[in-house]
Design a protein around this motif. Structure first.
Motif, short mmCIF file in Angstrom:
data_model
loop_
_atom_site.label_atom_id
_atom_site.label_comp_id
_atom_site.label_asym_id
_atom_site.label_seq_id
_atom_site.Cartn_x
_atom_site.Cartn_y
_atom_site.Cartn_z
N VAL A 58 -63.10 -5.14 -52.38
CA VAL A 58 -62.90 -5.12 -50.92
C VAL A 58 -63.48 -6.41 -50.36
O VAL A 58 -64.63 -6.75 -50.62
CB VAL A 58 -63.59 -3.90 -50.29
N GLU A 59 -62.70 -7.16 -49.59
CA GLU A 59 -63.08 -8.51 -49.18
C GLU A 59 -64.43 -8.55 -48.45
O GLU A 59 -65.28 -9.40 -48.72
CB GLU A 59 -61.99 -9.13 -48.31
N GLY A 60 -64.62 -7.64 -47.49
CA GLY A 60 -65.87 -7.64 -46.74
C GLY A 60 -67.08 -7.33 -47.59
O GLY A 60 -68.18 -7.84 -47.36
N ILE A 61 -66.89 -6.49 -48.59
CA ILE A 61 -67.97 -6.14 -49.51
C ILE A 61 -68.24 -7.30 -50.46
O ILE A 61 -69.40 -7.66 -50.72
CB ILE A 61 -67.64 -4.85 -50.28
N LYS A 62 -67.19 -7.90 -50.95
CA LYS A 62 -67.34 -9.04 -51.87
C LYS A 62 -68.12 -10.17 -51.22
O LYS A 62 -69.04 -10.74 -51.82
CB LYS A 62 -65.95 -9.54 -52.30
N ARG A 79 -77.81 -2.29 -51.99
CA ARG A 79 -76.44 -2.52 -51.55
C ARG A 79 -76.36 -2.73 -50.04
O ARG A 79 -77.09 -2.10 -49.28
CB ARG A 79 -75.55 -1.34 -51.93
N PRO A 80 -75.45 -3.61 -49.59
CA PRO A 80 -75.16 -3.67 -48.16
C PRO A 80 -74.75 -2.28 -47.68
O PRO A 80 -74.10 -1.52 -48.42
CB PRO A 80 -74.00 -4.65 -48.08
N SER A 81 -75.13 -1.93 -46.47
CA SER A 81 -74.92 -0.56 -45.99
C SER A 81 -73.47 -0.12 -46.02
O SER A 81 -73.15 1.04 -46.33
CB SER A 81 -75.48 -0.41 -44.57
N TYR A 112 -64.20 -2.72 -40.17
CA TYR A 112 -64.32 -4.18 -40.26
C TYR A 112 -64.97 -4.66 -41.56
O TYR A 112 -65.11 -5.86 -41.78
CB TYR A 112 -65.11 -4.71 -39.06
N GLU A 113 -65.39 -3.70 -42.41
CA GLU A 113 -65.94 -4.01 -43.74
C GLU A 113 -67.19 -4.89 -43.66
O GLU A 113 -67.36 -5.83 -44.45
CB GLU A 113 -64.87 -4.67 -44.62
N ILE A 114 -68.08 -4.59 -42.72
CA ILE A 114 -69.33 -5.33 -42.56
C ILE A 114 -70.43 -4.35 -42.15
O ILE A 114 -70.15 -3.28 -41.62
CB ILE A 114 -69.22 -6.45 -41.51
N PRO A 115 -71.69 -4.73 -42.36
CA PRO A 115 -72.79 -3.86 -41.92
C PRO A 115 -72.95 -3.90 -40.39
O PRO A 115 -72.73 -4.94 -39.76
CB PRO A 115 -74.02 -4.47 -42.60
N ILE A 184 -76.24 -4.57 -33.53
CA ILE A 184 -76.17 -5.83 -34.28
C ILE A 184 -75.02 -5.75 -35.25
O ILE A 184 -74.91 -4.81 -36.04
CB ILE A 184 -77.50 -6.11 -35.01
N ILE A 185 -74.14 -6.74 -35.17
CA ILE A 185 -72.95 -6.80 -36.03
C ILE A 185 -73.15 -7.95 -37.00
O ILE A 185 -73.21 -9.12 -36.61
CB ILE A 185 -71.67 -7.02 -35.19
N TYR A 186 -73.28 -7.61 -38.28
CA TYR A 186 -73.52 -8.61 -39.32
C TYR A 186 -72.18 -9.21 -39.76
O TYR A 186 -71.54 -8.72 -40.70
CB TYR A 186 -74.27 -7.98 -40.49
N LEU A 187 -71.79 -10.25 -39.08
CA LEU A 187 -70.47 -10.86 -39.28
C LEU A 187 -70.36 -11.52 -40.65
O LEU A 187 -71.36 -11.93 -41.25
CB LEU A 187 -70.23 -11.91 -38.20
#
Length: 223
Positions: A58-62, A79-81, A112-115, A184-187
């Motif tokens: 998954v791109e956001g996870i990678k 792991r990222p959340s 959005y595949e982000i924390p 907080i959006i970890y872009l």
């Protein structure tokens, strides 16, 4: 309340950026059926998608796993959340609803595949700094465990550490009584400012549609 990115991050990931949304006068409650339904359907979609690909594809996870490696965090151990949620869904351990703010936060993270992190603003003191944690920096997490933030991304106010893209603290958790919040959006570092601005505007609009109140946002970069 302002937020800054510490030089410890700038030196390693100069393209790093985060979004921050301030919400005022909100009303947190049980999630509406619309949100519960969308969260469930989205999890089912992810489950079927993961039948044909790995979570790490998954791109956001990678991208976030690579970011963790750069700052000295082993992403297979911490792991990222959003990756942790994807892995739960892969096992059909779907998220249970908590309340409208947390449920919507989780929905955004999956979409959005982000924390994402959301905090009770009235439990925060002073300005916020996002940094790479030093040895001995720790807090009690939402899961009840004491987490050490050495070599991990961590947000701190003047009281101490309270959040990260791994797991957040009990101290600043949003409750049904919360009236003011900070999200907080970890872009992704690869995301362009224009794209990030549109995304954060959409997020703040959906949040206030459900919770009422007012919102204003900004994007903090390393520049």
């Amino acid at each position: 309340m302002e937020m800054k990115i510490d030089t410890s991050i700038k030196q390693v990931i100069p393209s790093f950026k985060v979004g921050m949304i301030h919400y005022r006068g909100i009303s947190v409650d049980e999630s509406p059926q619309m949100l519960k339904g969308r969260l469930r359907l989205y999890q089912e979609k992810i489950y079927f998608d993961l039948e044909t690909k790995k979570v790490t594809d998954v791109e956001g996870i990678k991208e976030w796993r690579e970011l963790f490696k750069k700052i000295g965090t082993d992403p297979s151990r911490y792991r990222p959340s959003h990756e942790a949620i994807f892995r739960r869904i892969q096992k059909q351990q779907y998220l249970q609803t908590i309340h409208s703010a947390v449920d919507l936060n989780n929905f955004f993270s999956l979409q959005y595949e982000i924390p994402f992190g959301i905090y009770d603003a009235d439990q925060l003191t002073g300005d916020i700094t996002l940094q790479i944690g030093d040895e001995g920096l720790e807090y009690e997490a939402l899961n009840g465990r004491i987490v050490n933030m050495h070599h991990k991304l961590v947000t701190c106010d003047t009281t101490g550490p309270f959040g990260s893209p791994i797991v957040d603290s009990k101290r600043t958790a949003v409750q049904l009584s919360t009236k003011n919040a900070v999200q907080i959006i970890y872009l992704r570092p690869s995301m362009q400012i224009e794209e990030a601005t549109k995304m954060i505007n959409s997020i703040s609009n959906m949040f206030t549609q459900i919770h009422g109140g007012e919102a204003n946002y900004e994007i903090i970069t390393c520049n």
